[in-house]
Design an enzyme around this catalytic site. Structure first.
Site, PDB file in Angstrom:
ATOM      1  N   HIS A 196       3.920  14.132   0.698  1.00  0.00           N
ATOM      2  CA  HIS A 196       3.343  15.457   0.449  1.00  0.00           C
ATOM      3  C   HIS A 196       4.455  16.484   0.502  1.00  0.00           C
ATOM      4  O   HIS A 196       5.432  16.308   1.230  1.00  0.00           O
ATOM      5  CB  HIS A 196       2.297  15.806   1.505  1.00  0.00           C
ATOM      6  CG  HIS A 196       1.033  15.033   1.375  1.00  0.00           C
ATOM      7  ND1 HIS A 196       0.211  15.124   0.283  1.00  0.00           N
ATOM      8  CD2 HIS A 196       0.453  14.131   2.197  1.00  0.00           C
ATOM      9  CE1 HIS A 196      -0.831  14.324   0.445  1.00  0.00           C
ATOM     10  NE2 HIS A 196      -0.709  13.698   1.592  1.00  0.00           N
ATOM     11  N   ASN A 205      -4.960   9.770   7.649  1.00  0.00           N
ATOM     12  CA  ASN A 205      -6.295   9.210   7.662  1.00  0.00           C
ATOM     13  C   ASN A 205      -6.244   7.739   7.276  1.00  0.00           C
ATOM     14  O   ASN A 205      -5.803   7.431   6.182  1.00  0.00           O
ATOM     15  CB  ASN A 205      -7.189   9.967   6.670  1.00  0.00           C
ATOM     16  CG  ASN A 205      -8.633   9.549   6.790  1.00  0.00           C
ATOM     17  OD1 ASN A 205      -9.046   9.122   7.853  1.00  0.00           O
ATOM     18  ND2 ASN A 205      -9.377   9.648   5.721  1.00  0.00           N
ATOM     19  N   HIS A 243     -10.700   1.027   1.696  1.00  0.00           N
ATOM     20  CA  HIS A 243     -10.374   2.103   2.642  1.00  0.00           C
ATOM     21  C   HIS A 243     -11.661   2.297   3.430  1.00  0.00           C
ATOM     22  O   HIS A 243     -12.595   2.947   2.967  1.00  0.00           O
ATOM     23  CB  HIS A 243      -9.983   3.343   1.840  1.00  0.00           C
ATOM     24  CG  HIS A 243      -9.883   4.614   2.639  1.00  0.00           C
ATOM     25  ND1 HIS A 243      -8.724   5.333   2.757  1.00  0.00           N
ATOM     26  CD2 HIS A 243     -10.800   5.312   3.342  1.00  0.00           C
ATOM     27  CE1 HIS A 243      -8.935   6.409   3.492  1.00  0.00           C
ATOM     28  NE2 HIS A 243     -10.192   6.426   3.865  1.00  0.00           N
ATOM     29  N   ASP A 280       1.237   2.641   3.649  1.00  0.00           N
ATOM     30  CA  ASP A 280       0.380   3.744   3.207  1.00  0.00           C
ATOM     31  C   ASP A 280       1.245   4.987   2.942  1.00  0.00           C
ATOM     32  O   ASP A 280       0.848   6.119   3.230  1.00  0.00           O
ATOM     33  CB  ASP A 280      -0.732   4.054   4.221  1.00  0.00           C
ATOM     34  CG  ASP A 280      -1.884   4.842   3.594  1.00  0.00           C
ATOM     35  OD1 ASP A 280      -1.828   5.138   2.383  1.00  0.00           O
ATOM     36  OD2 ASP A 280      -2.838   5.169   4.324  1.00  0.00           O
ATOM     37  N   HIS A 289       0.838  -1.211   0.000  1.00  0.00           N
ATOM     38  CA  HIS A 289       0.000   0.000   0.000  1.00  0.00           C
ATOM     39  C   HIS A 289       0.869   1.255   0.000  1.00  0.00           C
ATOM     40  O   HIS A 289       1.346   1.700   1.037  1.00  0.00           O
ATOM     41  CB  HIS A 289      -0.912  -0.003   1.238  1.00  0.00           C
ATOM     42  CG  HIS A 289      -1.930   1.089   1.245  1.00  0.00           C
ATOM     43  ND1 HIS A 289      -3.170   0.935   1.820  1.00  0.00           N
ATOM     44  CD2 HIS A 289      -1.914   2.355   0.765  1.00  0.00           C
ATOM     45  CE1 HIS A 289      -3.871   2.053   1.682  1.00  0.00           C
ATOM     46  NE2 HIS A 289      -3.116   2.938   1.051  1.00  0.00           N
ATOM     47  N   HIS A 295      -5.108  -0.336   6.032  1.00  0.00           N
ATOM     48  CA  HIS A 295      -4.759   0.497   7.198  1.00  0.00           C
ATOM     49  C   HIS A 295      -5.718   0.444   8.382  1.00  0.00           C
ATOM     50  O   HIS A 295      -6.330   1.434   8.747  1.00  0.00           O
ATOM     51  CB  HIS A 295      -4.513   1.948   6.775  1.00  0.00           C
ATOM     52  CG  HIS A 295      -5.517   2.569   5.837  1.00  0.00           C
ATOM     53  ND1 HIS A 295      -6.863   2.597   6.095  1.00  0.00           N
ATOM     54  CD2 HIS A 295      -5.344   3.188   4.641  1.00  0.00           C
ATOM     55  CE1 HIS A 295      -7.478   3.215   5.102  1.00  0.00           C
ATOM     56  NE2 HIS A 295      -6.585   3.572   4.202  1.00  0.00           N
ATOM     57  N   HIS A 354       1.491   5.248  -2.160  1.00  0.00           N
ATOM     58  CA  HIS A 354       1.023   6.254  -3.115  1.00  0.00           C
ATOM     59  C   HIS A 354       2.264   6.815  -3.804  1.00  0.00           C
ATOM     60  O   HIS A 354       3.090   7.448  -3.151  1.00  0.00           O
ATOM     61  CB  HIS A 354       0.244   7.355  -2.395  1.00  0.00           C
ATOM     62  CG  HIS A 354      -1.006   6.838  -1.734  1.00  0.00           C
ATOM     63  ND1 HIS A 354      -2.228   6.858  -2.353  1.00  0.00           N
ATOM     64  CD2 HIS A 354      -1.209   6.253  -0.531  1.00  0.00           C
ATOM     65  CE1 HIS A 354      -3.143   6.321  -1.545  1.00  0.00           C
ATOM     66  NE2 HIS A 354      -2.548   5.943  -0.421  1.00  0.00           N
ATOM     67  N   LEU A 355       2.381   6.552  -5.102  1.00  0.00           N
ATOM     68  CA  LEU A 355       3.578   7.011  -5.818  1.00  0.00           C
ATOM     69  C   LEU A 355       3.359   8.354  -6.505  1.00  0.00           C
ATOM     70  O   LEU A 355       4.294   8.957  -7.019  1.00  0.00           O
ATOM     71  CB  LEU A 355       4.022   5.956  -6.844  1.00  0.00           C
ATOM     72  CG  LEU A 355       4.552   4.638  -6.247  1.00  0.00           C
ATOM     73  CD1 LEU A 355       4.964   3.684  -7.354  1.00  0.00           C
ATOM     74  CD2 LEU A 355       5.715   4.885  -5.290  1.00  0.00           C
ATOM     75  N   ARG A 356       2.108   8.826  -6.517  1.00  0.00           N
ATOM     76  CA  ARG A 356       1.761  10.189  -6.972  1.00  0.00           C
ATOM     77  C   ARG A 356       1.890  10.448  -8.478  1.00  0.00           C
ATOM     78  O   ARG A 356       1.456  11.491  -8.944  1.00  0.00           O
ATOM     79  CB  ARG A 356       2.582  11.251  -6.226  1.00  0.00           C
ATOM     80  CG  ARG A 356       2.476  11.179  -4.713  1.00  0.00           C
ATOM     81  CD  ARG A 356       1.072  11.381  -4.232  1.00  0.00           C
ATOM     82  NE  ARG A 356       1.006  11.510  -2.767  1.00  0.00           N
ATOM     83  CZ  ARG A 356      -0.059  11.187  -2.050  1.00  0.00           C
ATOM     84  NH1 ARG A 356      -1.140  10.718  -2.647  1.00  0.00           N
ATOM     85  NH2 ARG A 356      -0.057  11.340  -0.747  1.00  0.00           N
TER      86      ARG A 356
HETATM   87 ZN   LIG Z   1      -6.748   4.850   2.611  1.00  0.00          ZN
HETATM   88 ZN   LIG Z   2      -3.598   4.950   1.088  1.00  0.00          ZN
END
Ligand SMILES: [Zn+2]
Ligand SMILES: [Zn+2]
Lengths: 326, 437
Positions: free
Chosen positions: B322, B291, B192, B318, B73, B245, B75-77
């Protein structure tokens, strides 16, 4: 004690009881200035106070401005809108810009909790929190303490009851912390939709019935109600609120007959409080307003005082020849 | 030390990892020995009798040899938010953190809801040449919450699972359609799970600390309700569901009960949920904003218990990079999420040091289980398997610093924290993609 431990006044949560007493004593000493024909003394001459308000406020801003002017500080007011990250100037940019103008104090109000704390990390000036979101409003709590101390002669061992929207009230938050720190017991009451979770973490207890909540109260503080929050009604109607949580003659029968009636204003007459209660002998609402200026003068002078002339007595002595506030 | 990083790849002379401590949860073995890698595959495990000529030999002096860690899990954006992270920087950060593979969530711009975007991600990952990337496609078109994406086409083009992560699937009827349709392809749905009407603008866990800070809280019940709803639908449809998560004690309990009933669910938690509590937010620390939010000590202990008893199957970060701008601001305005790839291993090793889990458990949670849940290669050191291997030095001490991150972003609540343990070598398909200095 002749100064605060922190460079900023961000909240009652950061103040110790001896610091609170010191501020209140300073405010008492400075209050006399407000009763004089010429209401101005020189201690902050050449100092600059920026009033940075990200949220509309008439009373608090006026009170802070008067306080600064009474002490001869130069004041500048900036009304900004709370910018978002994506558009407009960020809070940090605003902080850096204002800092570049070398103010001594930034009095700041912001709709989001913690914004003054963030500001304080980016500026050399002292930051006074004039209300942040649903977090704190320390100068309001200090003026409430001052008002109660004036009328009841002490701040320990009192029963303080706060009624209304506790969840969204920074005044309630700061009052609970302040009265508890000074040794009083705080009870809160209101619709349960307006009570914060785990309020015992702040040191207050919850009583759901208003008549029980004000039993033995030495001080009753009613808070302003806002019926809607984020599109949801937190109470069925103002009428129902007035019936079950409003302070009127009937409910007051359950209180200590000498209980002080307070309200941070502005009042919704007929909702939080019936008009006759707001104007009764026990109402000290206007004293709160006067003391607000004195407390804010004290905050400014305590934060800006040079170490060698930090004693407030000196400031007053210089200009009046030793006349002290009661 | 200069190595021929391609010694273990196709046509290379071979790579011998010597004198290691081999941990393979797949075969439940833990022995001292060596691993020989050749032509991108694991050729021998134990103590090879003959070493190929010209073979690169690395003496590990007792360090752990484990199947390559898989973060299921992240996020590579990219595409769309390359200022936060790119597939290149994210997979480099993954390798630096000990991961040979990551599964990336589809909440990019455009959303990964089409085979074009899925293929773009795979191409980029191949060009970068660090960790493998397994794209997770969205459940609904544009994350809109109503129309299903083309599961079949997306799977054929390389997607490994479906999720609207970042958002819950608000409509229970749509979630049912997704779980039903997933059965045709034996596809995995990753949820999620949060009830948005209870989150309602909340920015941290609801409780004593949110009251102290005057911040709007998110009750644990928002997670309980959604996990319960999703497990109930999975039970109804008989499909495979993975809960992302998990942050609450109640969530762990609901999953434990559902598993007991035979529901086909798996679940993950992230290192921050077993390392930190809501107290990390005090001071309006936006690096601790995420979150689901950091919860209470009771929740933290329940998460650890869930990892111990197998209720939680995986540790996934996760990883949510940012930029500074999105974190250096008012708490309510700050974006959710922390970078996790480079601190996950050390934080998980902390659980081992505190004897909550064994080294074998940790490798199962970080490699074997994620591989089997996603249905991808790896997760084992079996002879003949693809040579995705992580070599761990469990004792190496280091400090997390702002400038130490390989990721483009450094929004970590662990900055300043002393860590113990890191990846010494990361080998993907026989190639050494990361060698610690
Ligand atoms: Zn999530
Ligand atoms: Zn996530």
């Amino acid at each position: 004690m002749n100064r605060l431990r922190s460079r900023h006044v961000l909240g009652i949560s950061h103040l110790e009881p001896d610091e609170i007493t010191y501020i209140l004593d300073s405010a008492e000493a400075l209050k006399g200035i407000l009763d004089r024909p010429i209401k101005k003394v020189p201690p902050l001459r050449g100092r600059t106070v920026v009033h940075l308000f990200f949220e509309p406020s008439t009373r608090t801003k006026l009170s802070f401005e008067l306080a600064a002017k009474r002490l001869s500080a130069d004041t500048v007011g900036i009304t900004a809108s709370a910018s978002s990250v994506v558009k407009g100037e960020t809070l940090i940019d605003t902080a850096r810009n204002i800092e570049a103008m070398k103010p001594d104090v930034i009095v700041m109000r912001h709709p989001m909790s913690g914004a003054p704390h963030i500001m304080s990390r980016y500026v050399d000036a002292a930051v006074i929190n004039a209300g942040d979101g649903t977090n704190e409003h320390p100068s309001q709590a200090l003026l409430d303490l001052m008002t109660v101390r004036q009328h009841l002669g002490r701040l320990d061992g009192l029963n303080i009851t706060i009624i209304g929207d506790i969840l969204h009230s920074r005044v309630a938050h700061s009052d609970i912390l302040a009265f508890t720190k000074m040794g009083s017991r705080v009870t809160v009451c209101g619709p349960a939709t307006m009570l914060p979770p785990d309020i015992s973490a702040l040191g207050a207890r919850v009583i759901y019935c208003v008549k029980e909540a004000i039993r033995d109260a030495d001080v009753i503080i009613a808070l302003r109600i806002q019926k809607e929050r984020q599109g949801r009604s937190l109470i069925p109607s103002s009428r129902e609120y007035a019936t079950f949580f409003g302070i009127n003659r009937q409910t007051l029968e359950y209180a200590n007959p000498d209980a002080l009636i307070m309200h941070p204003g502005p009042i919704n007459r007929g909702v939080e409080m019936s008009p006759d209660v707001a104007d009764c002998d026990h109402s000290v609402i206007l004293d709160q307003v006067t003391n607000g200026v004195a407390v804010r003068m004290a905050l400014l002078s305590v934060l800006l005082a040079e170490p060698e002339r930090a004693d407030q007595k000196n400031i007053v002595d210089e200009s009046t020849g030793g006349e002290h506030g009661a | 030390m200069e190595h021929n990083i391609k010694a273990g790849t196709k046509g290379g002379p071979g790579l011998l990892l010597k004198n290691g401590h081999i941990i393979d949860p797949f075969s439940n073995t833990e022995v001292d020995g060596s691993v020989l890698v050749r032509d991108g595959k694991i050729q021998e495990v134990g103590n090879p009798e003959s070493i190929p000529e010209g073979c690169l030999v690395i003496d590990l002096q007792g360090k752990w040899i484990v199947p390559g860690l898989i973060d299921m899990h992240v996020h590579l954006r990219e595409p769309g938010e390359e200022y936060k992270e790119t597939i290149e920087s994210g997979t480099r950060a993954a390798a630096a953190g000990g991961f040979t593979a990551v599964a990336c969530m589809p909440n990019t711009n455009p959303v990964n809801d089409s085979s074009d975007t899925t293929r773009f991600i795979l191409d980029r990952a191949r060009d970068a040449g660090f960790a493998r990337v397994y794209p997770v496609a969205s459940i609904t078109k544009g994350l809109g919450g109503d129309e299903l994406t083309e599961f079949g086409d997306l799977l054929e083009n390389g997607a490994v699972a479906f999720s609207d992560d970042g958002l819950p699937v608000r409509d229970a009827g749509v979630m049912r359609l997704a779980l039903d349709y997933a059965r045709n392809f034996n596809a995995l749905i990753i949820s999620h799970s949060e009830e948005p009407e209870l989150v309602a603008g909340g920015v941290m866990n609801e409780g004593a600390v949110s009251t102290q800070l005057g911040l709007k809280g998110i009750p644990a019940a928002a997670e309980h309700i959604a996990i319960f709803r999703d497990t109930a639908i999975a039970e109804l449809t008989g499909s495979r569901l993975h809960i992302a998560h998990v942050s609450t004690a109640g969530g762990v309990e609901i999953i434990r009960n559902a598993k007991r009933r035979g529901v086909k669910i798996t679940a993950e938690t992230a290192p921050h949920y077993f390392s930190l509590t809501e107290e990390a937010v005090i001071g309006y620390n936006t690096f601790a904003k995420m979150n689901p939010p950091l919860r209470t000590e009771e929740d933290r202990l329940a998460i650890i218990q869930g990892l111990r008893d197998g209720t939680l199957d995986a540790i996934a970060t996760d990883h949510a990079p940012h930029s500074v701008l999105e974190k250096e601001c008012e708490f309510a305005l700050a974006m959710n999420g922390i970078t996790g790839l480079e601190t996950s291993l050390a934080l998980s090793l902390e659980l081992v040091r505190q004897a909550h889990i064994s080294p074998m458990d940790m490798v199962r949670l970080m490699s074997t289980n994620p591989a089997s849940i996603l249905g991808v290669n790896g997760g084992t050191l079996k002879v003949g398997e693809v040579a995705d291997i992580t070599v761990i030095d469990p004792d190496f001490k280091w400090v997390v610093t702002e400038n130490g991150f390989i990721s483009k972003s450094h929004n970590s609540p662990f900055i300043g924290k002393e860590m113990q343990g890191r990846a010494e070598f990361v080998i993907v398909g026989g190639k050494i993609v990361q060698a610690a200095k």
